[in-house]
Design a protein around this motif. Structure first.
Motif, PDB file in Angstrom:
ATOM      1  N   MET A  42       7.962  13.472   0.056  1.00 37.70           N
ATOM      2  CA  MET A  42       8.130  12.067   0.400  1.00 37.70           C
ATOM      3  C   MET A  42       9.446  11.533  -0.171  1.00 37.70           C
ATOM      4  O   MET A  42       9.983  12.060  -1.151  1.00 37.70           O
ATOM      5  CB  MET A  42       6.973  11.231  -0.147  1.00 37.70           C
ATOM      6  N   ALA A  43       9.945  10.480   0.423  1.00 42.44           N
ATOM      7  CA  ALA A  43      11.187   9.856  -0.042  1.00 42.44           C
ATOM      8  C   ALA A  43      10.910   8.929  -1.220  1.00 42.44           C
ATOM      9  O   ALA A  43       9.760   8.647  -1.567  1.00 42.44           O
ATOM     10  CB  ALA A  43      11.841   9.091   1.095  1.00 42.44           C
ATOM     11  N   GLN A  44      11.988   8.442  -1.806  1.00 44.47           N
ATOM     12  CA  GLN A  44      11.881   7.475  -2.898  1.00 44.47           C
ATOM     13  C   GLN A  44      11.247   6.186  -2.398  1.00 44.47           C
ATOM     14  O   GLN A  44      11.629   5.663  -1.352  1.00 44.47           O
ATOM     15  CB  GLN A  44      13.275   7.176  -3.459  1.00 44.47           C
ATOM     16  N   ALA A  45      10.282   5.672  -3.120  1.00 44.93           N
ATOM     17  CA  ALA A  45       9.620   4.432  -2.707  1.00 44.93           C
ATOM     18  C   ALA A  45      10.556   3.246  -2.854  1.00 44.93           C
ATOM     19  O   ALA A  45      11.249   3.108  -3.857  1.00 44.93           O
ATOM     20  CB  ALA A  45       8.365   4.209  -3.544  1.00 44.93           C
ATOM     21  N   SER A  46      10.561   2.409  -1.838  1.00 43.61           N
ATOM     22  CA  SER A  46      11.279   1.130  -1.888  1.00 43.61           C
ATOM     23  C   SER A  46      10.603   0.200  -0.890  1.00 43.61           C
ATOM     24  O   SER A  46      10.023   0.663   0.089  1.00 43.61           O
ATOM     25  CB  SER A  46      12.762   1.305  -1.537  1.00 43.61           C
ATOM     26  N   PRO A  47      10.641  -1.107  -1.119  1.00 45.92           N
ATOM     27  CA  PRO A  47       9.942  -2.034  -0.233  1.00 45.92           C
ATOM     28  C   PRO A  47      10.399  -1.893   1.219  1.00 45.92           C
ATOM     29  O   PRO A  47      11.593  -1.961   1.509  1.00 45.92           O
ATOM     30  CB  PRO A  47      10.307  -3.414  -0.796  1.00 45.92           C
ATOM     31  N   LEU A  54       0.835  -1.207   0.000  1.00 49.44           N
ATOM     32  CA  LEU A  54       0.000   0.000   0.000  1.00 49.44           C
ATOM     33  C   LEU A  54       0.869   1.257   0.000  1.00 49.44           C
ATOM     34  O   LEU A  54       0.612   2.203  -0.750  1.00 49.44           O
ATOM     35  CB  LEU A  54      -0.928  -0.005   1.215  1.00 49.44           C
ATOM     36  N   LEU A  55       1.902   1.248   0.839  1.00 49.77           N
ATOM     37  CA  LEU A  55       2.814   2.390   0.875  1.00 49.77           C
ATOM     38  C   LEU A  55       3.527   2.553  -0.463  1.00 49.77           C
ATOM     39  O   LEU A  55       3.629   3.660  -1.013  1.00 49.77           O
ATOM     40  CB  LEU A  55       3.838   2.217   1.997  1.00 49.77           C
ATOM     41  N   ASN A  56       4.011   1.443  -0.993  1.00 47.69           N
ATOM     42  CA  ASN A  56       4.777   1.490  -2.236  1.00 47.69           C
ATOM     43  C   ASN A  56       3.937   1.998  -3.407  1.00 47.69           C
ATOM     44  O   ASN A  56       4.377   2.833  -4.209  1.00 47.69           O
ATOM     45  CB  ASN A  56       5.315   0.092  -2.541  1.00 47.69           C
ATOM     46  N   ARG A  57       2.713   1.496  -3.520  1.00 44.41           N
ATOM     47  CA  ARG A  57       1.815   1.928  -4.588  1.00 44.41           C
ATOM     48  C   ARG A  57       1.523   3.426  -4.500  1.00 44.41           C
ATOM     49  O   ARG A  57       1.547   4.154  -5.493  1.00 44.41           O
ATOM     50  CB  ARG A  57       0.496   1.161  -4.517  1.00 44.41           C
ATOM     51  N   THR A  58       1.255   3.879  -3.275  1.00 47.00           N
ATOM     52  CA  THR A  58       0.863   5.277  -3.088  1.00 47.00           C
ATOM     53  C   THR A  58       2.013   6.224  -3.370  1.00 47.00           C
ATOM     54  O   THR A  58       1.847   7.247  -4.061  1.00 47.00           O
ATOM     55  CB  THR A  58       0.341   5.486  -1.654  1.00 47.00           C
ATOM     56  N   LEU A  59       3.198   5.890  -2.863  1.00 42.74           N
ATOM     57  CA  LEU A  59       4.362   6.741  -3.120  1.00 42.74           C
ATOM     58  C   LEU A  59       4.708   6.751  -4.610  1.00 42.74           C
ATOM     59  O   LEU A  59       5.163   7.770  -5.156  1.00 42.74           O
ATOM     60  CB  LEU A  59       5.559   6.262  -2.301  1.00 42.74           C
ATOM     61  N   GLY A  60       4.516   5.616  -5.279  1.00 44.18           N
ATOM     62  CA  GLY A  60       4.781   5.554  -6.710  1.00 44.18           C
ATOM     63  C   GLY A  60       3.867   6.493  -7.491  1.00 44.18           C
ATOM     64  O   GLY A  60       4.304   7.222  -8.392  1.00 44.18           O
ATOM     65  N   LEU A  61       2.595   6.489  -7.141  1.00 45.86           N
ATOM     66  CA  LEU A  61       1.645   7.383  -7.801  1.00 45.86           C
ATOM     67  C   LEU A  61       1.955   8.848  -7.490  1.00 45.86           C
ATOM     68  O   LEU A  61       1.808   9.727  -8.359  1.00 45.86           O
ATOM     69  CB  LEU A  61       0.219   7.047  -7.358  1.00 45.86           C
ATOM     70  N   LEU A  62       2.379   9.116  -6.248  1.00 48.52           N
ATOM     71  CA  LEU A  62       2.692  10.489  -5.853  1.00 48.52           C
ATOM     72  C   LEU A  62       3.895  11.016  -6.638  1.00 48.52           C
ATOM     73  O   LEU A  62       3.916  12.180  -7.079  1.00 48.52           O
ATOM     74  CB  LEU A  62       2.975  10.552  -4.351  1.00 48.52           C
TER      75      LEU A  62
END
Length: 610
Positions: free
Chosen positions: A562-567, A417-425
């Protein structure tokens, strides 16, 4: 849970404590008849996500929490790790409430079994204790255990406290000398009543025959405290929890208490009895005092009153059910004799099994905590045992269920959920929040849902229903995922215009949900929570200073980057884990093990579109 804790620990600890009244009563002069024949602690590593030091909470309410002092006859096992993980989770939650927490753990290092184990390994007792005690501290570091005090019963300061306590009980007329003959369990280090033994005089705990012994020992007049103990349990039935453990204790007491030996003439490895260096103090009469001696500092005068003034009585003793009698019967009576207050609660949790079977080296199915944490990481281990074992009951471990649970909950529900959201942002808003989270959530039912679940989590943390607290936090994640799927912000961004603005607000809402999850889950999975907080643009210092108040909606602000998304959680591959187990079974000269036990699945930076 068969007997769910219905009121909070907070309310329990604020109840009128009847023990002080009992302590002022004149001791009984009668005694039941008997069948006699006439190394300094080191500071733990403080991880980035641990709260601030004790000194910053001088005016705060104190919460003293203890694990058992673990016996160093052998390296730590998963049962010891489970107790300590649970205690650490409780301690972290209490710190979030702003309490001055003193979390005590340590090692019990005296007794016949220690000397025997040391000799069997070609070491003297002191060397053996140093080695095994260090192995506990190493494991606690691996499991991110943030204890405040680590006490060893071989510490000089502990010996001073034990001797003073002994003298105080002796002065109260509760220690006397007598010959005793009975059946002795070396593993329990106690004499057993014949009526509690199994066939062939086997100990019901260790399944080994007890040996006949006759000794000239010193005894503690436990029988003198039969009525006071009954009064304690009657006036404060929450002294022993869960409730079914209280029933066990009441049964023991009602069956009649017998005085017990508190010295050993045949054991050299121990604290000498004051004024009688031919005997050493019984291991339990020694080890239980570690909960008090741990409170002292190395540079302070080592005496009982000083130690007591630094935090006694304990708010909670957390123990396994196999040592309930010592903590709920022997220990309270000893404290009454010494005119000291009783701990506020003794909580006895259940045992762990593996694949539905009792663990044992003879069965070849032991669960080694070092191997488990090295294979899957501390957050996975901590989360599984807290989430899957209803606190107080027995619990079972199977690797298949372990992997499925942590993947589904930590990698999928929370991490993805976090990864998907940060990716879209990142794709649509340059990783920047377009509005305050409070403004974004106006009129959105999800905010009310999250607030109710936060309160559910808090209530269950307070009542020690740790598994249910985990469930509540996971429900927050489920609600966030449902909102994401319902709103489909990736589609709204494609539509442009007003829809783009709505989609950007949706991402702020979901990221606020993730922030609240990070705070609420931090007692259980501190490293995972730190990673989430860091990806939301917060510093380590900001995470270190969080309190439970930070579960309130509204901390994410417009313009926050926000920071770069990573698992944030490494997904465990079941096939890889199974392959690793197969490789272990191959002969040593066969092909060496494959690469990794776990594998990171690079989750997409944006949601996969249908």
């Amino acid at each position: 849970m068969a007997a769910r804790l219905n009121t909070s620990l907070q309310n329990t600890l604020s109840l009128l404590n009847p023990f002080n009244t009992l302590l002022t009563k004149k001791p009984f002069s009668s005694r039941n008849s008997f069948r006699f024949s006439k190394k300094l602690p080191s500071s733990p590593r403080r991880a980035l996500y641990c709260t601030s030091s004790l000194e910053s909470h001088d005016n705060a309410e104190t919460f003293v929490l203890t694990t058992p002092l673990y016996y160093v006859n052998a390296p730590p096992h998963m049962g010891s790790a489970y107790t300590t993980i649970a205690a650490d989770s409780i301690a972290r939650f209490q710190r979030l409430l702003g309490k001055k927490v003193i979390f005590i753990t340590g090692t019990d290092e005296h007794g016949e079994k220690i000397a025997t184990s040391a000799a069997a390994n070609g070491r003297n007792p002191s060397e053996h204790c140093d080695l095994i005690s260090q192995s506990y501290r190493t494991l606690w570091k691996e499991l991110d255990i943030a204890y405040d005090k680590f006490v060893r019963t071989t510490d000089p300061k502990h010996e001073a406290i034990v001797k003073e306590f002994y003298d105080r009980v002796f002065a109260n007329g509760d220690i006397y000398r007598a010959d005793y003959e009975g059946l002795y369990c070396v593993n329990c280090e106690e004499y057993k009543d014949e009526k509690e033994l199994l066939e062939n005089n086997c100990c019901p705990v260790h399944q080994m025959p007890c040996v006949a012994r006759k000794e000239d020992n010193y005894f503690f007049a436990l029988s003198k405290y039969q009525k006071p103990l009954e009064e304690v349990l009657s006036q404060n039935p929450r002294f022993v929890q869960p409730a079914y453990r209280l029933n066990e204790v009441q049964t023991w007491i009602k069956s009649g208490l017998r005085d017990f030996s508190i010295s050993r003439a045949l054991v050299d490895w121990g604290i000498p009895v004051p004024n009688d260096d031919k005997q050493t103090i019984y291991v339990w009469f020694d080890a239980l005092l570690g909960y008090i001696s741990a409170l002292t500092e190395d540079n302070e005068q080592q005496n009982l009153d000083t130690a007591v003034s630094l935090g006694w009585p304990a708010s909670l003793h957390l123990i396994g059910k196999d040592i309930l009698r010592f903590h709920a019967v022997y220990w309270p009576a000893m404290l009454m004799s010494a005119r000291l207050n009783l701990p506020k609660m003794v909580f006895g949790h259940g045992f762990l099994t593996k694949d539905g079977m009792k663990m044992g080296k003879s069965l070849g199915n032991t669960l080694e905590p070092f191997e488990l944490v090295q294979k899957f990481g501390p957050d996975a281990v901590r989360y599984f045992f807290i989430r899957e074992v209803e606190f107080g009951n027995d619990g079972d471990y199977s690797e298949d269920r372990f992997i499925k649970i942590v993947n589904a909950h930590l990698a999928n529900t929370i991490g993805n959920l976090l990864n998907r959201t940060l990716g879209l942002l990142k794709k649509n808003c340059e990783s920047t929040l377009v509005v305050d989270s409070t403004v974004a959530a106006e009129g959105v039912p999800l905010k009310d849902t999250v607030e109710k679940l936060v309160e559910k989590a808090r209530t269950n943390y307070e009542s020690l229903s740790l598994s249910t607290a985990c469930e509540a936090v996971l429900e927050i994640g489920n609600a966030g995922n449902a909102y994401m799927d319902q709103r489909a912000p990736w589609m709204l961004f494609k539509q442009g215009g007003v829809s783009t603005e709505a989609a950007a607000k949706d991402l702020v809402i979901i990221l606020e949900v993730m922030r609240i999850i990070a705070v609420a889950l931090s007692p259980i999975a501190p490293c995972l929570s730190l990673k989430i907080y860091s990806q939301l643009g917060f510093s380590n210092d900001q995470f270190n200073s969080i309190t439970w108040d930070d579960t309130k909606w509204g901390e994410l602000k417009e313009g926050q980057v926000m920071a770069q998304a990573s698992p944030v959680f490494v997904r465990i591959e079941l096939e890889a884990a199974e392959k690793d187990e197969e490789e272990k079974k191959k002969p040593k000269d066969s092909k060496k093990k494959g690469k990794a036990k776990v594998k990171v699945e690079q989750q997409p930076q944006t949601v996969t579109e249908a």
